[in-house]
Write a protein that holds these residues in place. Structure first.
Motif, PDB file in Angstrom:
ATOM      1  N   GLU A 141      -9.298 -22.801  20.547  1.00  0.00           N
ATOM      2  CA  GLU A 141      -9.412 -22.117  21.830  1.00  0.00           C
ATOM      3  C   GLU A 141      -8.410 -22.434  22.968  1.00  0.00           C
ATOM      4  O   GLU A 141      -7.600 -21.813  23.432  1.00  0.00           O
ATOM      5  CB  GLU A 141     -10.760 -21.779  22.333  1.00  0.00           C
ATOM      6  CG  GLU A 141     -10.735 -20.572  23.178  1.00  0.00           C
ATOM      7  CD  GLU A 141     -10.065 -19.309  23.029  1.00  0.00           C
ATOM      8  OE1 GLU A 141      -9.622 -18.692  23.935  1.00  0.00           O
ATOM      9  OE2 GLU A 141     -10.418 -19.017  21.755  1.00  0.00           O
ATOM     10  N   ASP A 183      -5.923 -11.032  22.949  1.00  0.00           N
ATOM     11  CA  ASP A 183      -4.698 -11.442  23.530  1.00  0.00           C
ATOM     12  C   ASP A 183      -3.687 -10.413  23.875  1.00  0.00           C
ATOM     13  O   ASP A 183      -3.045 -10.468  24.613  1.00  0.00           O
ATOM     14  CB  ASP A 183      -3.930 -12.599  22.779  1.00  0.00           C
ATOM     15  CG  ASP A 183      -4.884 -13.853  22.408  1.00  0.00           C
ATOM     16  OD1 ASP A 183      -5.577 -14.165  23.210  1.00  0.00           O
ATOM     17  OD2 ASP A 183      -4.503 -14.120  21.085  1.00  0.00           O
ATOM     18  N   ARG A 190      -4.845 -21.630  22.312  1.00  0.00           N
ATOM     19  CA  ARG A 190      -4.682 -20.376  22.597  1.00  0.00           C
ATOM     20  C   ARG A 190      -4.530 -20.052  23.951  1.00  0.00           C
ATOM     21  O   ARG A 190      -3.547 -19.387  24.416  1.00  0.00           O
ATOM     22  CB  ARG A 190      -5.515 -19.463  21.633  1.00  0.00           C
ATOM     23  CG  ARG A 190      -5.185 -17.880  21.916  1.00  0.00           C
ATOM     24  CD  ARG A 190      -6.416 -17.006  21.160  1.00  0.00           C
ATOM     25  NE  ARG A 190      -6.561 -17.544  19.819  1.00  0.00           N
ATOM     26  CZ  ARG A 190      -5.606 -17.312  18.808  1.00  0.00           C
ATOM     27  NH1 ARG A 190      -4.733 -16.391  18.997  1.00  0.00           N
ATOM     28  NH2 ARG A 190      -6.069 -17.581  17.514  1.00  0.00           N
ATOM     29  N   ARG A 191      -5.323 -20.596  24.540  1.00  0.00           N
ATOM     30  CA  ARG A 191      -5.556 -20.187  26.126  1.00  0.00           C
ATOM     31  C   ARG A 191      -4.376 -20.818  26.938  1.00  0.00           C
ATOM     32  O   ARG A 191      -3.585 -20.296  27.677  1.00  0.00           O
ATOM     33  CB  ARG A 191      -6.635 -20.838  26.609  1.00  0.00           C
ATOM     34  CG  ARG A 191      -6.828 -20.850  28.261  1.00  0.00           C
ATOM     35  CD  ARG A 191      -8.143 -21.347  28.939  1.00  0.00           C
ATOM     36  NE  ARG A 191      -8.327 -22.658  28.347  1.00  0.00           N
ATOM     37  CZ  ARG A 191      -7.795 -23.804  28.989  1.00  0.00           C
ATOM     38  NH1 ARG A 191      -6.802 -23.527  30.082  1.00  0.00           N
ATOM     39  NH2 ARG A 191      -8.190 -24.778  28.585  1.00  0.00           N
ATOM     40  N   GLU A 226      -1.095 -19.086  28.819  1.00  0.00           N
ATOM     41  CA  GLU A 226      -0.585 -19.512  30.420  1.00  0.00           C
ATOM     42  C   GLU A 226       0.756 -19.813  30.376  1.00  0.00           C
ATOM     43  O   GLU A 226       1.373 -19.486  31.224  1.00  0.00           O
ATOM     44  CB  GLU A 226      -1.420 -20.516  30.658  1.00  0.00           C
ATOM     45  CG  GLU A 226      -3.170 -20.036  30.773  1.00  0.00           C
ATOM     46  CD  GLU A 226      -4.021 -21.304  31.267  1.00  0.00           C
ATOM     47  OE1 GLU A 226      -3.702 -22.420  31.069  1.00  0.00           O
ATOM     48  OE2 GLU A 226      -5.174 -21.007  31.477  1.00  0.00           O
TER      49      GLU A 226
END
Length: 372
Positions: free
Chosen positions: A212, A246, A215-216, A220
């Motif tokens: 995660e 997303d 992915r975050r 960003e």
């Protein structure tokens, strides 16, 4: 022009005895000697002659000889090149580091490389020139092991750390190891460091779900990161696949375009983002609607974009992602009918895509005929 001169030199010297080569690369005129070194390198021989020139009084000759030896990728040259770590000229030491990296990459698995890796890591503590240090880290990334990865993770020097971590990413990608060791780089305030972590994940085998935090940070980076980080982030999402959650942010990224107004549009980056979105489950979003939306504003990505490279980037991304483009063949045909490919490679790529996607007999004649 320079390449032509090198070619002429190669033709003039080819087949001559070793003494002629020896005189040519030791010529008093530095430019003549440099052309001869390049010509000798082109023959993929002359290792011992080039090694002798590492003691030349001229830094340019030592540098060129080191580069040439690196491209020959002969393990026998390791000892001669390692001696250049004490050369007074930083450019020569950088050339030696490049050469050692080239030789290591060309001989992966050889036992001699473990000793070389240890020697280069130890030498980093003695080297004072920042450019040389970066060259050594890049060289280690070409052939190093977990020892280099561990050293890179422990490094705190801000100038060296991004390059060292990129080298660590190269090693992990080459070994097929999940880059979990580099996850901490993703929360670093330096975008160059973040880019190193993203690079590692962009090369990782997608055998397990994307963490995660990765992915975050990828999202960003696409929203606010520099260009290098954005492209890598897009590749990560394309490799592992985006999620339905997303989607709103990814579409928003495509519509808004560049975070900085002075940056030029990057169709390739947009194509990779679309490739990631295209891997979403069927029905998550209308792909045709997405293409219309993305084409609305720069850096729009459309199959009918009048700029050939943009249309081709869109088609390549969607095709590579396994999307059935048969429904889009009409707009592709319409768009390309108004734009003539300027080069044979462009025509071949365009025709290959249309030929692969279309089942119409007339397309088989128009697009599936080999380009002369």
């Amino acid at each position: 022009m320079i390449a032509a001169l090198w070619t002429l030199a190669a033709l003039a010297l080819a087949g001559e005895p070793e003494e002629r080569w020896r005189r040519a690369i030791a010529a008093e005129d530095t430019q003549s000697a440099l052309r001869a070194i390049s010509a000798l390198e082109a023959t993929r021989s002359g290792r011992t002659l080039l090694e002798r020139r590492l003691d030349d009084s001229r830094a340019a000759i030592r540098e060129a000889s080191a580069f040439a030896l690196g491209r020959l990728e002969r393990l026998e040259s390791l000892q001669s090149l390692v001696k250049l770590e004490s050369d007074p000229e930083p450019t020569v030491r950088q050339a030696a580091a490049f050469a050692l990296g080239q030789i290591g990459a060309g001989n992966l698995g050889d036992p001699a490389l473990k000793a070389l890796e240890a020697h280069l890591l130890a030498g980093l503590n003695k080297e004072l020139h920042p450019g040389v240090k970066l060259s050594v880290w890049r060289a280690l990334g070409r052939f190093g092991s977990g020892v280099t990865v561990e050293a890179a993770l422990q490094l705190t020097e801000p100038m060296e750390r991004p390059t060292a971590l990129v080298s660590a990413a190269w090693i992990l990608a080459r070994e097929g190891t999940a880059p979990t060791a580099l996850e901490a780089t993703l929360t670093d305030p330096d975008w160059e460091v973040v880019a190193a972590g993203l690079y590692a994940w962009s090369r990782a085998a997608p055998t397990s779900p994307l963490p995660e935090v990765v992915r975050r940070v990828a999202i960003e980076a696409l929203e606010a990161g520099p260009s290098s980080s954005r492209v890598l982030a897009a590749r990560v999402l394309r490799r592992f696949g985006a999620t339905t959650a997303d989607l709103p942010r990814l579409v928003d990224i495509l519509v808004k375009g560049r975070p900085l107004p002075y940056e030029a549009p990057n169709p390739h980056e947009s194509a990779v983002i679309v490739g990631a979105i295209a891997k979403l489950p069927d029905g998550a979003f209308s792909l045709e609607g997405l293409l219309r939306l993305a084409a609305a504003v720069p850096p729009g990505l459309s199959l009918v974009d009048p700029r050939f490279h943009v249309a081709l980037a869109a088609a390549d991304a969607l095709s590579d992602a396994g999307v059935d483009l048969a429904t889009h063949i009409e707009v592709m045909r319409l768009g390309w009918a108004t734009f003539k490919a300027k080069t044979v490679p462009e025509r071949r790529r365009r025709d290959a895509i249309v030929c692969r996607l279309s089942t119409r007999p007339e397309d088989l004649t128009t697009y599936c005929t080999p380009v002369e």
